[in-house]
Design an enzyme around this catalytic site. Sequence first.
Site, PDB file in Angstrom:
ATOM      1  N   CYS A   1      -5.587  -2.846   2.208  1.00 31.76           N
ATOM      2  CA  CYS A   1      -5.319  -2.620   3.928  1.00 31.76           C
ATOM      3  C   CYS A   1      -6.417  -3.227   4.817  1.00 31.76           C
ATOM      4  O   CYS A   1      -6.717  -4.055   4.945  1.00 31.76           O
ATOM      5  CB  CYS A   1      -4.853  -1.408   4.195  1.00 31.76           C
ATOM      6  SG  CYS A   1      -3.774  -1.196   5.668  1.00 31.76           S
TER       7      CYS A   1
ATOM      8  N   LYS B   1      -9.424   2.197  -2.432  1.00 29.49           N
ATOM      9  CA  LYS B   1      -9.602   1.594  -1.275  1.00 29.49           C
ATOM     10  C   LYS B   1     -11.158   1.676  -0.429  1.00 29.49           C
ATOM     11  O   LYS B   1     -11.799   2.843  -0.441  1.00 29.49           O
ATOM     12  CB  LYS B   1      -8.844   2.134  -0.070  1.00 29.49           C
ATOM     13  CG  LYS B   1      -8.861   1.544   1.109  1.00 29.49           C
ATOM     14  CD  LYS B   1      -7.600   2.039   1.921  1.00 29.49           C
ATOM     15  CE  LYS B   1      -7.458   1.674   3.407  1.00 29.49           C
ATOM     16  NZ  LYS B   1      -6.105   1.976   4.075  1.00 29.49           N
TER      17      LYS B   1
ATOM     18  N   GLU C   1       0.955  -1.365  -0.018  1.00 28.41           N
ATOM     19  CA  GLU C   1      -0.087   0.056  -0.110  1.00 28.41           C
ATOM     20  C   GLU C   1       0.927   1.264  -0.102  1.00 28.41           C
ATOM     21  O   GLU C   1       1.667   1.461   0.785  1.00 28.41           O
ATOM     22  CB  GLU C   1      -0.970   0.130   1.255  1.00 28.41           C
ATOM     23  CG  GLU C   1      -1.719   1.285   1.342  1.00 28.41           C
ATOM     24  CD  GLU C   1      -2.690   1.277   2.634  1.00 28.41           C
ATOM     25  OE1 GLU C   1      -2.204   0.565   3.620  1.00 28.41           O
ATOM     26  OE2 GLU C   1      -3.727   1.727   2.797  1.00 28.41           O
TER      27      GLU C   1
END
Lengths: 419, 419
Positions: free
Chosen positions: A261, A224, A149
């Site tokens: 994540c 995300k 990330e």
Amino acid sequence: MGSLQQREENGEASVVTEETAISISPGSIHGFESLHRLLEANLKPQIFQEVSRLLLGLNCGRPLERICLPEAATSLSAENNFDLQAFSFHADKELLRQQRVVRVGLIQNSIALPTTAHFADQKNAIMQKVKPMIDAAGASGVNIICLQEAWMMPFAFCTREKKWCEFAEPVDGEATQFLQELARKYNMVIVNPILERDVSHGDTIWNTAVVIGNHGNIIGIHRKNHIPRVGDFNESTYYMEGNTGHPVFETAYGKIAINICYGRHHPLNWLAFGLNGAEIVFNPSATVGELSEPMWPIEARNAAIANSYYVGSINRVGTEVFPNPFTSGDGKPQHSDFGHFYGSSHFSAPDASCTPSLSRHRDGLMVSDMDLNLCRQLKDKWGFRMTARYELYADLFSKYLKPDFTPQVIVDPALQKKI
Amino acid sequence: MGSLQQREENGEASVVTEETAISISPGSIHGFESLHRLLEANLKPQIFQEVSRLLLGLNCGRPLERICLPEAATSLSAENNFDLQAFSFHADKELLRQQRVVRVGLIQNSIALPTTAHFADQKNAIMQKVKPMIDAAGASGVNIICLQEAWMMPFAFCTREKKWCEFAEPVDGEATQFLQELARKYNMVIVNPILERDVSHGDTIWNTAVVIGNHGNIIGIHRKNHIPRVGDFNESTYYMEGNTGHPVFETAYGKIAINICYGRHHPLNWLAFGLNGAEIVFNPSATVGELSEPMWPIEARNAAIANSYYVGSINRVGTEVFPNPFTSGDGKPQHSDFGHFYGSSHFSAPDASCTPSLSRHRDGLMVSDMDLNLCRQLKDKWGFRMTARYELYADLFSKYLKPDFTPQVIVDPALQKKI
């Protein structure tokens, strides 16, 4: 030889054998490279084999299968002191479909310069640091690789300072261009997780993965979906929840998706990529020891099992120190570092097996061969999709979303009398 | 002393110490009681401590906390040769709420008589075998206890013979009556997973958990939502998917729910109990080694993390041999046993920690103290509910349920050209 930690600091190779078995003092709990190697160094071979079977999910008496990589790759690993490991997952051969074995890579890295260096120098130094790992992947014939990330910057969100937004770049920016060239050179699909600046939407910042095809073309992006508000992960200060849904990217080497994540804590996020047909889901992450290390080996493997696909988990590595001290919302005094990013990148398979993890301290490249046919084999075997009863949950969610949702609770009448 | 397996066969106690460290031959992989004890016996204390930290999720340098149970309990364990372990989970004290510490138990057991014995004798013998474990729980002040799936019968579904339906009983049948008396005696909530015969609906068979309140009253039932069709788990031959939704039972000691066996592979099933407010979810199971052992330590812990509640996982123990041989749909010859039910019952907490597991071979009672306040503490800390974006998934599910659902796939244009 000294401890593993000492040997690491001296830049020595880190193959742990019976003779170099380390002893750990309570104060040096970060002294070992991985749980797997710690156990290997300290257990008798037969016991280690049984422990591995349980921990790595190696059923049916099948041993862990290592891949021998070419010398071009191993010498890059030695010269540049990055961990290099390679394994193969097992799948049955089928009668009506050819095997679809792809070689997949994960890269974890620390930053390259102090966070006080000029931003351009920092970014460039990280790119130069990551390049030999991509070269090693190329030399190893890796088909698809994923970076961590926001790999092209320090993970500065702990500071809450907006100046770090300068690292953000458009989808076709510097990091992407750098990787497009390598994608073409190695005929490799590269997943490129960046901090994105969306210039055509008022300079909005996103946390984005750019998927680069094996011809160097940009196939698409994913932003995300779930943003943390926990500990030093002040990411909601910088960007919002993604607006790209749960896309699966059909590449030359298979159908891939990216769960960035914090999304790994959300079983629904994993599920949605599965419903859209993903065969490999990458989880590029940045997470630190005290907060999440006990969860790290659990969530990715669970996702692989529940959704019948492979998962590649990547965590950055090292400790990042920032110029201005900050508090962490835990009542403790101000400090300048984010804690230890513990690396430990690894693969999980739909049959509940997994690879050992990369180093908790060093940069690393993890390579794995996987037959994508295993995904459907596991769907046929376990029938999780068939038995999922999605209609129950569609109904529950539609009720749950209403402000007057009443949970299904059956109260013990004896309690009601008391009330 | 011989191997652990031998010592077990001799009925000897199984506390493994440094001196009795066992060595395992590749052929005797079932020779040890639990992974935790195997590692404890074979690693130096400091290394074992670090390995435990990682495997049990003991963060913040907190050691594993054992509870000392009264002699009345330990002597029952010694006399009846069942494993007895007790631990405590940590939670912070709050300023505005009192601690809500409850003591919870899990019971795993093998059958008591050969499956050729008269059915009435088999059932009665199991009840007499389980009683001392409930007595030990009572003596230990356990507030809530859960038995294993269909605990009152052999797990005969492998045979596909319908005669085993005779073991089914109504919600207020023999097993429930037996446990109601013990619930009253010990002021204990008891979760009673039975094979249910629903007489008022045409003798339909269900896989059901009956929740008995601490006054011996029946609070309600939950019927298994997801039914396997895998290996010898021919359960769909005997009963259908449950029709009771995802109830949470508000008892004198907290809000509990039951995710029966195969439901643990379904993250949505876990999630639904969470949305309805569960603080402890039990997973009474029956599962065998080769099939599921690598998944066993993963799924329950993931559910506890993702849904911010405690999970109690229970698996039956031992090998059950049936009168008539049967095939297993794996091309292998007919045989008479279901494989080894590996026990390994344990608790998981919302902070990603877990207890070691009960024996892989013997009956057992696992006890744990847990402050239910920890559930909300973890919701506040991690914010998984807040960040879940359920509206995205409600929308996805409603689309997915339609026959013409089109997955969200972005195809590499280079591939399309080739086509």
